[in-house]
Design an enzyme around this catalytic site. Structure first.
Site, mmCIF file in Angstrom:
data_model
loop_
_atom_site.group_PDB
_atom_site.id
_atom_site.type_symbol
_atom_site.label_atom_id
_atom_site.label_comp_id
_atom_site.label_asym_id
_atom_site.label_seq_id
_atom_site.Cartn_x
_atom_site.Cartn_y
_atom_site.Cartn_z
ATOM 1 N N GLU A 237 0.826 -1.233 0.157
ATOM 2 C CA GLU A 237 0.013 -0.077 0.002
ATOM 3 C C GLU A 237 0.728 1.365 0.066
ATOM 4 O OE1 GLU A 237 -4.238 -1.652 2.141
ATOM 5 O OE2 GLU A 237 -2.418 -0.812 3.386
ATOM 6 N N ASP B 48 -12.152 -6.599 -2.990
ATOM 7 C CA ASP B 48 -12.916 -7.706 -2.882
ATOM 8 C C ASP B 48 -14.467 -7.285 -2.373
ATOM 9 O OD1 ASP B 48 -11.029 -7.541 -0.381
ATOM 10 O OD2 ASP B 48 -13.011 -8.254 0.117
HETATM 11 N N1 ADE Z 1 -9.051 -5.336 3.256
HETATM 12 C C1 ADE Z 1 -9.452 -5.716 2.060
HETATM 13 N N2 ADE Z 1 -10.274 -6.579 1.885
HETATM 14 C C2 ADE Z 1 -10.928 -6.716 3.232
HETATM 15 C C3 ADE Z 1 -11.803 -7.553 3.954
HETATM 16 N N3 ADE Z 1 -12.915 -8.164 2.874
HETATM 17 N N4 ADE Z 1 -12.053 -7.289 5.466
HETATM 18 C C4 ADE Z 1 -11.371 -6.648 5.810
HETATM 19 N N5 ADE Z 1 -10.377 -5.693 5.447
HETATM 20 C C5 ADE Z 1 -10.136 -5.893 4.041
#
Ligand code: ADE
Length: 228
Positions: A13, A193
């Site tokens: 990041e 996601d």
């Molecule tokens: N960072 C990226 N995806 C995430 C998720 N599904 N839950 C928590 N932190 C995240």
């Protein structure tokens, strides 16, 4: 703003920001490596805080009291919880909340808040930066907790509890401590996601290259900084 604190939770990041900086000076405080330097003509202090609320809070406190930054900007990835955007798009945190813990108890001491509002000017700069780069985005609610959300049952229970637009593991802690220090902040998240079983498989189950999403988040950070 004279000096801007830049944070991420993972090396990926902060990598695109580190690469774009000049005049790097390195200082380790409280186990966190901070990189002071210049990014697009602005004085910045960059760090990889580590994942989760405790590490995010600790690094934010150091940015505020040791490095005396005038603003904190967190950039990273998150699990999408809304149909308003998709994977690859960006959510700028208008408000930050904890989806775990006891926010009512946390609010018994300064800054006496259960949710934390990003600085309006930083939000406007972040929105303009997304527009300039052609990145679809919304300004919304980000929920933070100390777990990766990777199953529908957990996702649904968080949605029922606080109806966030995305979920991640640091934002509210950064916001909480920045607010406690009276330092303006903004949290930027590129959706990696959908906070479900597929997302778990993609990000946790097997090694996955998240650098595309991180580059998106970092690109906006740079355009944002240029506007301050
Ligand atoms: N960072 C990226 N995806 C995430 C998720 N599904 N839950 C928590 N932190 C995240």
């Amino acid at each position: 703003m004279k000096k801007i604190g830049l944070m991420g939770a993972m090396k990926d990041e902060i990598a695109p920001l580190y690469e774009a900086m000049t005049d790097h000076r390195e200082e380790t405080v409280g186990g966190v490596v901070f990189y002071e330097g210049v990014l697009d003509g602005k004085d910045v202090v960059l760090c990889c805080a580590g994942m989760g609320k405790a590490q995010a809070a600790a690094a934010t406190q150091l940015l505020c009291s040791h490095f005396c930054v005038d603003a904190v900007l967190f950039s990273g990835i998150a699990g999408n919880m809304t149909s308003k955007v998709s994977v690859g798009d960006v959510i700028i945190g208008k408000t930050l909340v904890y989806h775990d813990g006891e926010p009512r108890m946390f609010a018994e001491t300064a800054p006496f808040l259960q949710e934390f509002a990003s600085d309006e000017k930083l939000i406007a700069a972040a929105s303009a930066a997304c527009e300039e780069n052609g990145i679809r985005h919304i300004v919304g609610k980000i929920a933070t907790g100390d777990c990766f959300v990777g199953d529908s049952a957990t996702k649904n229970s968080i949605a029922a509890k606080c109806a966030p637009d995305c979920v991640e593991m640091e934002g509210a802690a950064v916001a909480h401590i920045a607010a406690k220090n009276g330092v303006p902040f903004v949290i930027l998240r590129a959706m990696s996601d959908d906070a479900d079983e597929e997302g778990f498989e993609k990000l946790v189950g097997k090694p996955f290259d998240i650098s595309d999403y991180c580059r998106t988040a970092a690109k906006i950070s740079r355009s944002l900084i240029a506007r301050l």
